[in-house]
Design an enzyme around this catalytic site. Sequence first.
Site, short mmCIF file in Angstrom:
data_model
loop_
_atom_site.label_atom_id
_atom_site.label_comp_id
_atom_site.label_asym_id
_atom_site.label_seq_id
_atom_site.Cartn_x
_atom_site.Cartn_y
_atom_site.Cartn_z
CE LYS A 175 -1.17 2.49 2.82
NZ LYS A 175 -0.72 3.83 3.34
CB THR A 194 3.06 6.66 3.91
OG1 THR A 194 3.40 7.79 4.63
CG2 THR A 194 2.01 5.91 4.72
#
EC number: 2.3.1.35
Lengths: 413, 413
Positions: B180, B191
Amino acid sequence: MADWQVIEGNITAPKGFKAAGITAGLKPSGSPDLTLIYSETEAIAAGVFTTSQVRAACVDYCRQRLQAKASARAILVNSGQANAGTGKQGWDDAVESAQLLAQGLNISPESILLASTGVIGQRIKMEQLRQGIAPLIQSLAPNGGDKAAKAIMTTDLVPKTIALETKIDGRPVRMGGIAKGSGMIHPNMATMLAFVTCDAAISTALWQQMLSRATQKTFNQVTVDGDTSTNDSLFALANGESRTAAITEMGPNAEKLEAMLTAVCQHLAKAIARDGEGATCLIEIQVTGAPDDQAGRAVARTIAGSSLVKSAIFGRDPNWGRIAGAAGRAGVKFDQNNLRIKLGDYVLMDQGQPLPFDRSAASNYLKQAAAGAYLQQDTVLIQVDLGTGSGQGTAWGCDLSYDYVRINADYTT
Amino acid sequence: MADWQVIEGNITAPKGFKAAGITAGLKPSGSPDLTLIYSETEAIAAGVFTTSQVRAACVDYCRQRLQAKASARAILVNSGQANAGTGKQGWDDAVESAQLLAQGLNISPESILLASTGVIGQRIKMEQLRQGIAPLIQSLAPNGGDKAAKAIMTTDLVPKTIALETKIDGRPVRMGGIAKGSGMIHPNMATMLAFVTCDAAISTALWQQMLSRATQKTFNQVTVDGDTSTNDSLFALANGESRTAAITEMGPNAEKLEAMLTAVCQHLAKAIARDGEGATCLIEIQVTGAPDDQAGRAVARTIAGSSLVKSAIFGRDPNWGRIAGAAGRAGVKFDQNNLRIKLGDYVLMDQGQPLPFDRSAASNYLKQAAAGAYLQQDTVLIQVDLGTGSGQGTAWGCDLSYDYVRINADYTT
């Protein structure tokens, strides 16, 4: 505290300087695009340039010029074409520009400095420039600084100018500056041009050192979009026309002059960030508690350059997590358990932990500070304490808006 | 050339792995938010983590775990809260999460790894997590990889998965991955969370080396917005269930496995860039002629990360000057007179000088390549030759659109 006052005018405020800005037809828009800054006597000249490996012809030209002789009489600036990525032809154009101006002014080509700004990969429109030299020289005026400040602009919305006056040994000494910049703005000299004039008398070595130190704390601490440009140039001329005694070593007079030079550079640097492409506000990041000043400046720059911080501030969102995140990746070691973050008067994080705070009040602070920016008064202030040492640093940036994308999605087409 | 084939599935394609993804109520949106990856036997475990000084509790926890014992049975992932900037309480929450899962699975807490993603500064919603552990374990399934790939998502638009199969000594060996990402994506682990499973038998030291090398060339070469996150974690598990002979040193089998691992990581890294916040296309930058590979990768990353290049591509504008400008500021020395830039099949600059090119055809190339990106087939390809040495590097990024600003102007509010 400051030992000077703000006065009217800009680069033509110091004695012995004239300037001009005309429309020579270099820009398709028809707005002024050719600028001349002129000292009546040979002035000590210092310069700071882009660190990019891809440089405009004028940058290489001026670096060589100043290495050979650290003085100048005139600076010629064209806007519209960056004359970067133009190879041998670009170099020849630069050399010809200097020669033409030298002939017109009846001075040596070695006393001419050059700067270009505009689209990368485009040569200067030499036909228009050749025809522009004579009317440009004709237009030189003791109050021509305002026209010069406008003619160096590209996507800038407002001209950026300042003038300060101090006393050295009881005599007035003046310093003025103009700058342009709006996109491609990042530490190590962005697509920015800045010109400082001063009528103090000072040694060449000291003047260059002062300019380099001032740049570290000011122009190199501004970021709009993280892109350093091919053309960044900062020139500072000091012509001694104030008739003060020559400053040849550090001491009270030198310190006063350097502080004034730093103030001029800081004003221009902040004005560039405030006018960043698409910006709705100026953001000032003050970092304290860093291992040293260099580290403090690095953390401040990283926060000011974070797209996530910038877009949060455009959304008037007091998202301290992104500030902490940006601080953490700046390449500076600190203990996250000592981290403290303040937005305006609101402490959002202390000792590495989020504090309960009034989110709508903090968001309101952002709205008001940003609105004030239009008056060039207020600023979104972010204070970060790393709790590690006594180093500190300040950086300036702007928010990231839809307009930044709009402006940059179709600049050449 | 590749010595493997793409197969159906993802992290549960290799033998001996199960996975689950459920809605535990951690996210306000009500979409799946709790994930479990499980190996039936203790698996060799390697990890790569964010380099940020501000780190989530799970990052510190797992780094310590893997230093003590480089193997694991299960990985627990929560999305919704990053559990970063949460101090001692955040650490306690991480420890409790591992203990709860260990009890439920009846294994040692030392065999549990953790990952979190979501809003920085928010603790994990522990009440929901506690209640979610039992149903999560209940949901474990041999084909649970798809659910896991969805439950780790935050602002991602699509799940990111892959599975490959090769033969080692005649026996099938499989490798699968999910990831992700989307915002806060930048070299040195963004991230992003990524999980790779494999049923090969391999030594712990070799597995970690392979993962670190693969990360250099793949995840560390992806940028969406230049912001490294507090939570980036990449885990790779190898459980030996393929029953192939243990690979303990470099050689043909190890090279085959490392190439497959690099391919899995590259696929996931590109999928993250393609799904970058607000992105309309994937951009691949191939740099050749660099002093060395490290320099080549640095130049590729700098171009991929340039806001000016990214917004030009959003505008479908073949603005090679910005590509040259970004290459020049990457901190890598080269002679600008050797620079060559190609966009798709169009050579825009050669030997440091702009070439005449069909601007509308080049703009058309950008339009078509970007449109193809939705089918995950096409990519905007930028090739840059520095003409200096034999080093090369590739990086991936995405364009900068209005939607990036919209998404990030109001993420927490």
